[in-house]
Design an enzyme around this catalytic site. Sequence first.
Site, PDB file in Angstrom:
ATOM      1  N   HIS A   1       1.641   4.429  -2.892  1.00 10.09           N
ATOM      2  CA  HIS A   1       1.680   5.846  -2.738  1.00 10.09           C
ATOM      3  C   HIS A   1       3.006   6.314  -3.402  1.00 10.09           C
ATOM      4  CE1 HIS A   1      -2.146   6.225  -0.858  1.00 10.09           C
ATOM      5  NE2 HIS A   1      -1.803   5.569   0.098  1.00 10.09           N
TER       6      HIS A   1
ATOM      7  N   HIS B   1       0.726  -1.198  -0.112  1.00  7.37           N
ATOM      8  CA  HIS B   1       0.170   0.152   0.034  1.00  7.37           C
ATOM      9  C   HIS B   1       0.791   1.344   0.034  1.00  7.37           C
ATOM     10  CE1 HIS B   1      -3.791   2.086   1.150  1.00  7.37           C
ATOM     11  NE2 HIS B   1      -2.887   2.988   1.484  1.00  7.37           N
ATOM     12  N   GLU B   2       1.768   1.212   1.026  1.00  8.48           N
ATOM     13  CA  GLU B   2       2.745   2.640   1.097  1.00  8.48           C
ATOM     14  C   GLU B   2       3.670   2.584  -0.314  1.00  8.48           C
ATOM     15  OE1 GLU B   2       1.991   4.912   3.038  1.00  8.48           O
ATOM     16  OE2 GLU B   2       0.555   3.695   4.156  1.00  8.48           O
TER      17      GLU B   2
ATOM     18  N   ASP C   1      -7.805   7.452   2.544  1.00  6.21           N
ATOM     19  CA  ASP C   1      -7.241   7.880   1.148  1.00  6.21           C
ATOM     20  C   ASP C   1      -8.791   8.188   0.201  1.00  6.21           C
ATOM     21  OD1 ASP C   1      -4.929   7.052   1.792  1.00  6.21           O
ATOM     22  OD2 ASP C   1      -4.777   5.136   0.787  1.00  6.21           O
TER      23      ASP C   1
END
Lengths: 264, 264, 264, 264, 264, 264
Positions: free
Chosen positions: C84, C80-81, C156
């Site tokens: 981004h 997930h990170e 988000d």
Amino acid sequence: MRGKPLGPDVDLGVLAKRTPGFTGADIENLVNEAAILAARRNKRAVNMEEFAEAVERVIAGPERRSRLITEKEKRITAYHEAGHALCFAKLEHTDKVDKVSIIARGMYGGYTLALPEEDRNNLSKSELEDELAATLGGRAAEAIVFSEITTGASQDLRQATQTARDMVMQWGMSEGLGQRTFGKKEELIFLGREIAEQRDYSEEVASQIDREIKTMIDRAYQRAHEVLTTYRTQLDAVANRLIEKETLERIEFDALVGLAPSAA
Amino acid sequence: MRGKPLGPDVDLGVLAKRTPGFTGADIENLVNEAAILAARRNKRAVNMEEFAEAVERVIAGPERRSRLITEKEKRITAYHEAGHALCFAKLEHTDKVDKVSIIARGMYGGYTLALPEEDRNNLSKSELEDELAATLGGRAAEAIVFSEITTGASQDLRQATQTARDMVMQWGMSEGLGQRTFGKKEELIFLGREIAEQRDYSEEVASQIDREIKTMIDRAYQRAHEVLTTYRTQLDAVANRLIEKETLERIEFDALVGLAPSAA
Amino acid sequence: MRGKPLGPDVDLGVLAKRTPGFTGADIENLVNEAAILAARRNKRAVNMEEFAEAVERVIAGPERRSRLITEKEKRITAYHEAGHALCFAKLEHTDKVDKVSIIARGMYGGYTLALPEEDRNNLSKSELEDELAATLGGRAAEAIVFSEITTGASQDLRQATQTARDMVMQWGMSEGLGQRTFGKKEELIFLGREIAEQRDYSEEVASQIDREIKTMIDRAYQRAHEVLTTYRTQLDAVANRLIEKETLERIEFDALVGLAPSAA
Amino acid sequence: MRGKPLGPDVDLGVLAKRTPGFTGADIENLVNEAAILAARRNKRAVNMEEFAEAVERVIAGPERRSRLITEKEKRITAYHEAGHALCFAKLEHTDKVDKVSIIARGMYGGYTLALPEEDRNNLSKSELEDELAATLGGRAAEAIVFSEITTGASQDLRQATQTARDMVMQWGMSEGLGQRTFGKKEELIFLGREIAEQRDYSEEVASQIDREIKTMIDRAYQRAHEVLTTYRTQLDAVANRLIEKETLERIEFDALVGLAPSAA
Amino acid sequence: MRGKPLGPDVDLGVLAKRTPGFTGADIENLVNEAAILAARRNKRAVNMEEFAEAVERVIAGPERRSRLITEKEKRITAYHEAGHALCFAKLEHTDKVDKVSIIARGMYGGYTLALPEEDRNNLSKSELEDELAATLGGRAAEAIVFSEITTGASQDLRQATQTARDMVMQWGMSEGLGQRTFGKKEELIFLGREIAEQRDYSEEVASQIDREIKTMIDRAYQRAHEVLTTYRTQLDAVANRLIEKETLERIEFDALVGLAPSAA
Amino acid sequence: MRGKPLGPDVDLGVLAKRTPGFTGADIENLVNEAAILAARRNKRAVNMEEFAEAVERVIAGPERRSRLITEKEKRITAYHEAGHALCFAKLEHTDKVDKVSIIARGMYGGYTLALPEEDRNNLSKSELEDELAATLGGRAAEAIVFSEITTGASQDLRQATQTARDMVMQWGMSEGLGQRTFGKKEELIFLGREIAEQRDYSEEVASQIDREIKTMIDRAYQRAHEVLTTYRTQLDAVANRLIEKETLERIEFDALVGLAPSAA
């Protein structure tokens, strides 16, 4: 009249006729204003002169002679007021024009005072239709003469909308919506004033209401336009005399509008 | 002016012309600001210099020279303000540009000061249409020059929307909706301020209002676009001089925009 | 800095660059946090180390190393990170990634710190579109790698929705709705906070706004998806290193994403 | 009756029949009014005369003989009240007319008192339909006789709307909406009164409700119109006698309406 | 644990696993309940027995053995809980069933305790879809076995609706509405609690949301129906054993559901 | 029972069966009423007689024998109550009629007491459908016998609407809307009571809800109509006996409705 001596010329009948629809508070306000004016002028008694001025103060606020306006604005205001006044004079079910002025009072650039012949409790549909046309006569005059419209008619439009709304929603005077009322006023007690109108009808009816209001307003504007085009000579005459003299009393106004209509 | 000596160069007429629409509170604020500036500069009297700066402070907040901006942002701001200014200069029914600046003031990156020749009470439809175009001139300039738009125009869009809304809803200036007003302001007394606009019209009319507003805004943006494309040479000239000098006074601005129009 | 001695390594310029958009209250909060950390560590001065940690605390809350997470959750958070971070790195108009971490902070399972090169006042449409894509990069990564989506992206989605809404409703950046704003914020004074957004537009426009927001969000998600598919090798590399080390600083991150793109 | 001696002519049975639907508060109010009138008239006991007047005061407010009205308004009011009264007299499921008057009371220009033969707890659909027609009989008379309608019927329209609404929404008496209720009254306790009717139905149903109400009102108005056209001779007779005498008691009214119907 | 001696059999690890999602207040409540139970039973220490019972009290309220229910209601409740439990057991992404009971607790007629293997922070779409099916498993069982539905499933329907709403509106898990959120919670501070969800989307989107929720719920109900039809033998077995024993612990439940599936 | 001696005939089992759904407050109220009645009658103990009357007082308010009603109203009320009672007696999933009465109590002209055989926690769809029909049986009887409907059924319609709404919106019992709930109750804490139901569904769904409610109510009314037409002989018998005796206890009622059905 609380201890204030009235001058010998004060005619309470004439005064009453000039103050139709006044509430008790309005009348108290009127008497106070007249007494204050008399005091300022070092008069011992309150005369008709003070009452006459006080009536106008209560209706439209104090004169604002200090306000500087341009020649152009003066001309627009003159035609605007002449437009109102001529509609009152030429439509059938209207009050008689008592005074027309382009001296600014309160938040108005000028004002037209039309008074009923007698005190009335109810208004007929014909009277309301003519009043609607006269209310829109100011803007119609501006459009005819200057081919331009201004923000100055905002208060007239608001008043015309309210009258048309009431005709449709409170007085059952529309073609299509029938003999009923619409909406429910709610007054919030802890605020001490009305705050909202509750909608107790469908969106479909809301559209019909808007269409009926539009029809009424369009017709009224068209009628004002026709009156002012038909009597263009008188419109110019009243406007020009207003530019010259600033205020017309009933007699002079009546003489001016008595002229023959313009050729179509 | 409460005991503060005025310098011999203070011209109250000029000052009044620079402060159209000021309320009593604004004027009191203005005088205080000028006196404070004079005190900071150890002057015995308040001179025109202090008043001139105080006018800008009251309108747009104090200068923020300390704020660091990049060259790119400076260029965008310069074209944005030049866009506003050029529309004011080239459209027919607008006020004259008094000053253009890219020195940040309050929450604005720059500002364009356009002042009416004389105090006005009402605005015509033509004047409002031109004002609308000038308000959108900043974003139009950014789009033309950088092919990019930014969040910087947010306040302009808000102001343009409010003007177009009022033209349609308060001043009866739309094509299709006629000589009436829409909506009713409610002010909640216990809050001391307006909190809501009551919708007194149908959803159908709400759609028409949005369409009329869109038409007005689209037309105004297109007109701004045309002015800036036609006078692209002048746009570049004003923006470049702003980058160089940060502030243009009326005389220099007028000289720059007096150049011949670009070829179409 | 109120009597707290700063260590010789504290560089206020670097600190300022790490705290874009901080308010006065944020900065006060930051200094307090740093002083508290120094006190806990029995240091005489507040060093850069304490400031660096304090910045993260203020932005995302204190570290929560005590929280136990499963290997599976750790892997999801890492991708997930990484999603981004990779979008920030590969899209054109984005800030540079300063740090990526899967150490839980406050209510977040991990965080990606992307800082602008310089302080900005306005954002362009291109910058906002890339920011939107990067905001959705976390969920896109989960969908690509695990063919599954989770509730973890909720914050988000909320942020992306708010950005897209503002682009359409406050900044005039949609295709179809033009150079105007929509909606009016009402702040109830006696509650001390915003409570409602007043709808000053029609239902028809509300539908158009939703469609414009959907178009923007769909496009942004698709762009994030494309970036992560194109740079799948880098995505895996960043995620794996995060699982191993938990935190990546700018230098190491930049080295990992500098690898060649995946074959299409 | 709290220590106030009743005159020998007071017949509580007659009194009860004149006060159908009175609440405890109304009755207390009634007794007080009668006692006050007796006191003003220096009577030792409260006689039937005072009670009779007190009933009217409680229902319609005190007489306002001082109000000056024009001959034209008097004629309109006479036909308006005659319209109500004739509908009550000629429709099948209505109460009997007890009194008709054009003496202004409270906010009404005149009033028609129709009393049920016996106390009722429930009303049938037929009774409500006839009541609706009689309520609209005033305006129908104005339209027939003067080809004009006025704002004077506003309160009648409001009452007719409320009755038709209740028939559709509370009493399941519409053709199409069936055996259910619509809407939910909310009473805000801290305000001490009802403030809003919560809409617990769809917009589609709201449209159906409006259509049912319109159908009921249109039919009722048409029935009133037919009655008054059919009995035009009686309408003229009642109106003329009212202009002459201002008030008609039951006996005289019954004699007038017993005349033969007009030719169609 | 504030001075209350723990019995030697208390395993905090097991306890923690039984209390996923507990807040600090829940845990304090739990410890108090356990201590109270120990006190009532005149025990010196709080043993695992008390903690186990306290967990159920905190989740579903105290047992209500005193409540008399008919055999018919007992049978319905048994199938209802068996329906929930079997869905948890047979669907892929669900928690394991720890206990099933038809002893009334608080406002529930029975309850099924399903606990996650490990503490989770986020939930995947697959997990939520299976949870939705298990939530509707109680009503599905009633419909299959009794061809009748009851008001007893009301709380299940409410919970299923909330989960489906959140999947569509907060977690971007619908097919058609995309990666955004809908609605904005407003919390009125002076009331100390959430009072309204502000609708920040169009009526068109509201319809889409309802359709997505319906699709999710319909699919989940159908899946529960399929599971219970396929494993009808096990459904009967679990229900019958519940009628007999009132409560099934994990081991016995697992043995019953391990039976072979019914023929299709 | 707080010191009030109970008579030897008081059977708490019978009493409990007559008070299904009573809350603690209701029971306290019941005991007080019985004690007051015993005191008024100068009895030393509270006997079953007082309890029986107290149950009716708590459910429907005290008897109002003083109210005078006409023969016609008495007949309507008798058929209305007979209509309710006969539906309870002839439909399959209903409670047994315990008592029917046309003695006015509280705001009701009469009442039918139907009691469940045993205390129930949940209701099935079949039970609710029959209850709905019985609720509408009063109006159906009026329509059949008098070809007229009255406002007297208002409370029945309100109750039927609430039951049908709950079936659709809270209990998932409609054909088309599925296994979910609709709407969210908001309770304003500072008012101490529910004030509004928040609409958390689209206008489209609101229309579907109204259609489902209408279908349920129409079907229930039709079923009541069929029952009463089929058993017209019994309807007349029960109504006539009520006119004669005012109250029927279970035994006599059962004997009357046991007659053979009318020919179709």
